[in-house]
Design an enzyme around this catalytic site. Structure first.
Site, mmCIF file in Angstrom:
data_model
loop_
_atom_site.group_PDB
_atom_site.id
_atom_site.type_symbol
_atom_site.label_atom_id
_atom_site.label_comp_id
_atom_site.label_asym_id
_atom_site.label_seq_id
_atom_site.Cartn_x
_atom_site.Cartn_y
_atom_site.Cartn_z
ATOM 1 N N GLY A 1 0.755 -1.426 0.106
ATOM 2 C CA GLY A 1 -0.032 0.522 -0.224
ATOM 3 C C GLY A 1 1.025 0.908 0.013
ATOM 4 O O GLY A 1 -0.044 2.201 -0.865
ATOM 5 N N GLU B 1 3.011 -8.320 -1.437
ATOM 6 C CA GLU B 1 2.058 -9.058 -0.832
ATOM 7 C C GLU B 1 1.308 -10.225 -1.141
ATOM 8 O O GLU B 1 0.836 -11.186 0.184
ATOM 9 C CB GLU B 1 0.356 -8.240 -1.604
ATOM 10 C CG GLU B 1 0.499 -7.114 -1.546
ATOM 11 C CD GLU B 1 1.069 -5.912 -2.214
ATOM 12 O OE1 GLU B 1 1.858 -5.965 -2.209
ATOM 13 O OE2 GLU B 1 0.694 -4.945 -1.873
HETATM 14 N N1 T1G Z 1 2.664 -4.422 9.136
HETATM 15 C C1 T1G Z 1 3.075 -4.782 10.706
HETATM 16 N N2 T1G Z 1 4.108 -4.654 11.276
HETATM 17 C C2 T1G Z 1 4.844 -4.565 10.615
HETATM 18 C C3 T1G Z 1 4.896 -4.134 8.920
HETATM 19 C C4 T1G Z 1 3.229 -4.260 8.143
HETATM 20 N N3 T1G Z 1 3.631 -4.264 6.928
HETATM 21 N N4 T1G Z 1 6.016 -4.277 8.456
HETATM 22 C C5 T1G Z 1 7.211 -4.815 9.202
HETATM 23 N N5 T1G Z 1 5.986 -5.272 10.588
HETATM 24 C C6 T1G Z 1 6.842 -4.678 11.986
HETATM 25 C C7 T1G Z 1 7.272 -6.215 11.974
HETATM 26 O O1 T1G Z 1 6.910 -6.824 12.318
HETATM 27 C C8 T1G Z 1 8.827 -5.591 13.240
HETATM 28 O O2 T1G Z 1 7.746 -5.353 14.022
HETATM 29 C C9 T1G Z 1 8.994 -4.706 13.075
HETATM 30 O O3 T1G Z 1 7.959 -3.993 11.880
HETATM 31 C C10 T1G Z 1 10.663 -4.350 11.765
HETATM 32 O O4 T1G Z 1 9.975 -5.004 11.057
HETATM 33 C C11 T1G Z 1 -3.397 -2.566 0.297
HETATM 34 C C12 T1G Z 1 -2.815 -5.338 1.118
HETATM 35 C C13 T1G Z 1 9.581 -3.269 5.337
HETATM 36 C C14 T1G Z 1 11.679 -4.678 4.487
HETATM 37 O O5 T1G Z 1 4.313 -6.993 2.979
HETATM 38 O O6 T1G Z 1 9.545 -6.452 4.363
HETATM 39 O O7 T1G Z 1 0.137 -3.423 1.576
HETATM 40 O O8 T1G Z 1 9.211 -7.313 15.712
HETATM 41 O O9 T1G Z 1 11.731 -6.946 11.667
HETATM 42 O O10 T1G Z 1 13.683 -6.794 8.303
HETATM 43 O O11 T1G Z 1 -1.988 -4.041 -1.594
HETATM 44 O O12 T1G Z 1 9.694 -5.179 7.615
HETATM 45 O O13 T1G Z 1 9.563 -4.897 16.249
HETATM 46 O O14 T1G Z 1 7.383 -5.719 16.604
HETATM 47 O O15 T1G Z 1 10.916 -6.854 9.203
HETATM 48 O O16 T1G Z 1 13.804 -3.245 8.605
HETATM 49 C C15 T1G Z 1 2.415 -5.176 2.585
HETATM 50 C C16 T1G Z 1 6.035 -5.705 5.165
HETATM 51 C C17 T1G Z 1 1.465 -4.985 3.254
HETATM 52 C C18 T1G Z 1 5.955 -5.206 3.787
HETATM 53 C C19 T1G Z 1 11.832 -3.930 7.181
HETATM 54 N N6 T1G Z 1 3.638 -5.102 3.443
HETATM 55 N N7 T1G Z 1 7.478 -5.803 5.881
HETATM 56 O O17 T1G Z 1 12.602 -5.156 7.285
HETATM 57 O O18 T1G Z 1 12.356 -5.124 9.417
HETATM 58 S S1 T1G Z 1 0.325 -5.590 2.479
HETATM 59 C C20 T1G Z 1 4.651 -5.904 3.211
HETATM 60 C C21 T1G Z 1 8.765 -6.254 5.295
HETATM 61 C C22 T1G Z 1 -0.577 -4.080 1.396
HETATM 62 C C23 T1G Z 1 -1.973 -3.216 0.038
HETATM 63 C C24 T1G Z 1 -1.895 -4.696 0.744
HETATM 64 C C25 T1G Z 1 9.247 -5.592 6.484
HETATM 65 C C26 T1G Z 1 10.441 -4.410 5.806
HETATM 66 P P1 T1G Z 1 8.478 -6.151 15.184
HETATM 67 P P2 T1G Z 1 11.399 -5.761 10.560
HETATM 68 P P3 T1G Z 1 13.115 -4.902 8.420
#
Ligand code: T1G
Length: 706
Positions: A103, A126
């Site tokens: 998003g 996603e």
């Molecule tokens: N939602 C909630 N929490 C998240 C998050 C997210 N999208 N991304 C990271 N966190 C939390 C994670 O659990 C951890 O929490 C902390 O942030 C640090 O993350 C509408 C429907 C961005 C590359 O799939 O790939 O958008 O353990 O350890 O190594 O179309 O986080 O500290 O409590 O991974 O530096 C799409 C998922 C969502 C990205 C950073 N986005 N995140 O990596 O840190 S769906 C994703 C990542 C969506 C739209 C659709 C990675 C990162 P805690 P981290 P990092």
């Protein structure tokens, strides 16, 4: 944080700056989309505002929707940021640093311009959590970069560098990044009067250009068939992008929304979300406070330049840690260094590593010929022959030479960490760092905690693992630690079922159909049957009651050691590595079973699957009962990253909950009656089953004091 604090709005010289501030990654959690829309409306209404900037505070732009909100009931929003951005009457510039994912990128695509710093990464990942982009990404991206590039990005879910994103057309300009905010404001000022506003939804020229590529989407479907086996999300991604080429924008958005809603609560999406958070949960170690001062690791040494030692040295070099390698003899050291050079050369030849990158990494690996040469290293990882006497000798020498405060880690795959630690006077600085072969490829690292291992040592080892690209998971000190111990019953059952009449190829097919990339017998042939043969002989010598496995023993004794000898459980043609069922093996199986008085019978696929996995679920419960693992989800992470368990099934314990703890326990009880002691149910399994609980929620009550 209130809506206002999560999203700030300020006007700077006629430019409205919208800053999302929702640590740690600016996820679009509750209040954030509302804050963005409120800010946009303020900018629109303010006649003094000529253009606007959307950016993130902290280390990133916006990392996407808040994944924690998925699967929970939530009202459909009356309006979405993407629509408000679309309707804007003033230019809006997305200024990207860190990550613009999901998003986050979708909001940027709904802006009129996108700029980024060189280190930024963008993507629509996603599919990795079992869904598809749900904020217009499947409709805007193909308009911006063409359907072919868009479908590849969306189906792969990969992160794209700023440079590639610029080439593709996602990013309009890469800015130096010293002060992104100031540069974004200047860029906004430059485009403030440009009209018409470049709305991505109106760009159709790249769609039209692709119209002639009729076979594009079928080709993509065929190309993902093996990897996307049993999954829906990859195919829904393709369908959504295909809709962009066939339907008007608004209709395409409806199609995207329909396809998204079919996936959000699917088993696949739930499993992949679980895996995402389980991989982050492993970093939480009880008693490990955030402000604990850890020994800094800037230099490493590896003792042993064999397959594992060389792979471990490469892990350090790959992530910029200089590493010294010590071997018992100059010849062994030279051989080990040559293997490292060959491994890098293969990667370069395959195109998975740039020549220039290899030339940076190799010099970080320095062969040395004495313990004195590694005395100042911050960490030493021992990877010598798996023999206790040899390990004790190495650790005694390390203890005598290595500087105080350095941590000493053993790569042993099963030997007693406490016994190794007792060979030194610094047991608190000793722990296990169990890499999985090939060490420079497999992501799992078991950090094995001895009874005297200090919390600082454990935390430093786990942090080192993450620093070299591993997923570090806590493991208690017991025979086989956690991963291999939980896998051992699986190995037993696969061999016993062959004695009982299930062919190796039938068992392999069941597990490939389940989602494994390879069946367990094909994997054994790949690893080499002689390794487990030696381990069985050692155990049989130590334990008279040890249940021997005469069929794999016979194969090895006949010289059938697997792929490396052209035959093992399967036959291999010299030209390729395809496993071919071998009548000779069938004969050996029949003869051996007859000699053992075991009557062969037919097996249903489901019995094969449950015999293998339930035996490991039961063992995992015993491991948790003993406090040798912190939580069931840690064991799931080990199975995903150590054994190739299909990620879209979440992990061993997550999958078992799909069957149900009561059903699992009842079946284990039945096999206990039929097969005896090896199927004795764990009391924890019985307890969870009795109360109808979930196995994946188990946390070890008796977590060892660390
Ligand atoms: N939602 C909630 N929490 C998240 C998050 C997210 N999208 N991304 C990271 N966190 C939390 C994670 O659990 C951890 O929490 C902390 O942030 C640090 O993350 C509408 C429907 C961005 C590359 O799939 O790939 O958008 O353990 O350890 O190594 O179309 O986080 O500290 O409590 O991974 O530096 C799409 C998922 C969502 C990205 C950073 N986005 N995140 O990596 O840190 S769906 C994703 C990542 C969506 C739209 C659709 C990675 C990162 P805690 P981290 P990092």
């Amino acid at each position: 944080m209130s809506e206002q604090t999560r999203v700030r709005f300020e006007v700077v010289d006629g430019i409205g700056v919208i800053t999302v501030d929702n640590p740690p990654v600016n996820a679009l959690g509750p209040g954030v989309p509302e804050g963005i829309m409120a800010a946009l409306e303020r900018g629109e209404a303010d006649s003094g505002v000529k253009a606007m900037v959307l950016m993130g505070a902290g280390r990133s732009f916006i990392a996407g929707a808040d994944i924690r909100q998925f699967g929970k009931p939530r009202p459909a929003p009356a309006r979405r940021t993407y629509d408000v951005l679309d309707q804007a009457g003033k230019p809006i510039v997305a200024a990207i640093h860190g990550y613009a994912l999901g998003g986050g990128l979708e909001n940027a695509l709904a802006c009129h311009y996108r700029i980024a710093v060189p280190s930024a990464k963008v993507g629509l990942p996603e599919v990795n959590i079992g869904i598809i982009p749900g904020g217009g990404g499947t409709q805007r991206l193909p308009r911006l970069i063409g359907p072919k590039a868009a479908v590849e990005m969306i189906v792969s879910g990969r992160h794209v560098s700023a440079a590639e994103a610029k080439t593709l057309g996602i990013i309009d300009e890469i800015v130096a990044g010293k002060d992104l905010r100031a540069e974004a404001i200047a860029y906004a000022r430059r485009v403030a009067d440009r009209r018409p506003l470049p709305r991505v939804r109106d760009m159709t020229h790249k769609l039209a250009a692709a119209a002639s590529d009729a076979g594009l989407f079928e080709t993509v479907r065929k190309s993902i068939a093996r990897k996307a086996r049993n999954q829906k999300a990859p195919y829904h991604c393709i369908a959504a992008v295909e809709a962009a080429t066939r339907e008007p924008f608004e209709q395409g958005i409806q199609t995207e929304r329909r396809l998204f809603s079919e996936l959000e609560n699917s088993d696949e999406a739930r499993a992949l979300r679980y895996a995402f958070f389980a991989e982050r949960e492993v970093t939480r170690i009880p008693g490990l406070s955030k402000d604990l001062v850890l020994p800094e690791i800037k230099s490493a040494a590896v003792i042993g330049a064999g397959t594992m030692g060389g792979g471990i040295a490469m892990c350090c070099a790959d992530f910029g840690i200089p590493v010294k390698v010590l071997e018992a003899s100059p010849e062994a050291l030279a051989k080990g260094m040559q293997r490292i050079r060959d491994n890098y050369a293969i990667s370069v030849k395959r195109g998975s590593l740039e020549q220039a990158e290899m030339e940076q990494r190799l010099p970080r690996i320095q062969p040395v010929d004495s313990y004195q040469a590694i005395a100042e290293c911050d960490v030493v990882i021992e990877a010598v022959f798996e023999e206790m006497a040899v390990k004790k000798e190495v650790f005694a020498k390390l203890d005598a030479v290595i500087k105080p405060g350095a941590i000493l880690l053993t790569n042993s795959s099963a030997l007693d960490i406490d016994a190794i630690a007792r060979a030194t006077r610094r047991a608190p600085q000793v722990a296990g760092a169990h890499f999985f072969s090939p060490a420079n490829v497999m992501k799992l690292l078991e950090v094995v905690v001895g009874e005297q291992s200090a919390i600082e040592t454990v935390a430093a080892a786990m942090k080192l693992g993450r620093a070299i690209g591993k997923i570090s998971v806590y493991a208690g000190n017991c025979d086989g630690f956690v991963a291999n111990r939980s896998r051992a019953p699986f190995n037993t059952e696969m061999n016993l079922m062959v004695e009982e009449g299930a062919s190796p190829e039938a068992i392999d097919q069941v597990m490939v159909d389940f989602g494994y990339p390879m069946g367990p017998f094909a994997v054994s042939d790949l690893a080499g049957l002689d390794i487990s043969y030696a381990s069985r002989k050692r155990r049989a010598a130590a334990d008279p009651g040890y249940r021997k496995l005469p069929i794999p023993d016979r194969l090895v004794e006949l010289g059938r050691k697997g792929q490396k000898t052209g035959a093992g459980w399967y036959r291999y043609d010299p030209s390729d590595r395809t496993p071919h069922p071998d009548p000779e093996v069938q004969r050996i199986i029949r003869e051996t079973a007859l000699a053992m008085g075991i009557e062969q019978r037919a097996f249903a696929g489901d019995e094969i699957l449950r015999r293998l996995l339930f035996s490991s679920v039961n063992e995992a419960c015993k491991i948790l009962e003993e406090g040798k693992a912190l939580r069931a989800s840690d064991i799931d992470v080990m199975w995903l990253h150590g054994f190739g368990f299909p990620r879209y099934r979440g992990g061993l314990m997550f999958w078992a909950d799909r069957v149900g703890s009561r059903a699992v326990c009842d079946q284990v009880e039945a096999w206990y009656q039929r097969y005896g002691a090896r199927w004795q149910p764990s009391s924890l399994l019985r307890d969870v089953a009795r109360r109808g609980g979930d196995l994946r929620e188990i946390k070890s009550a008796s977590i060892q004091a660390i």
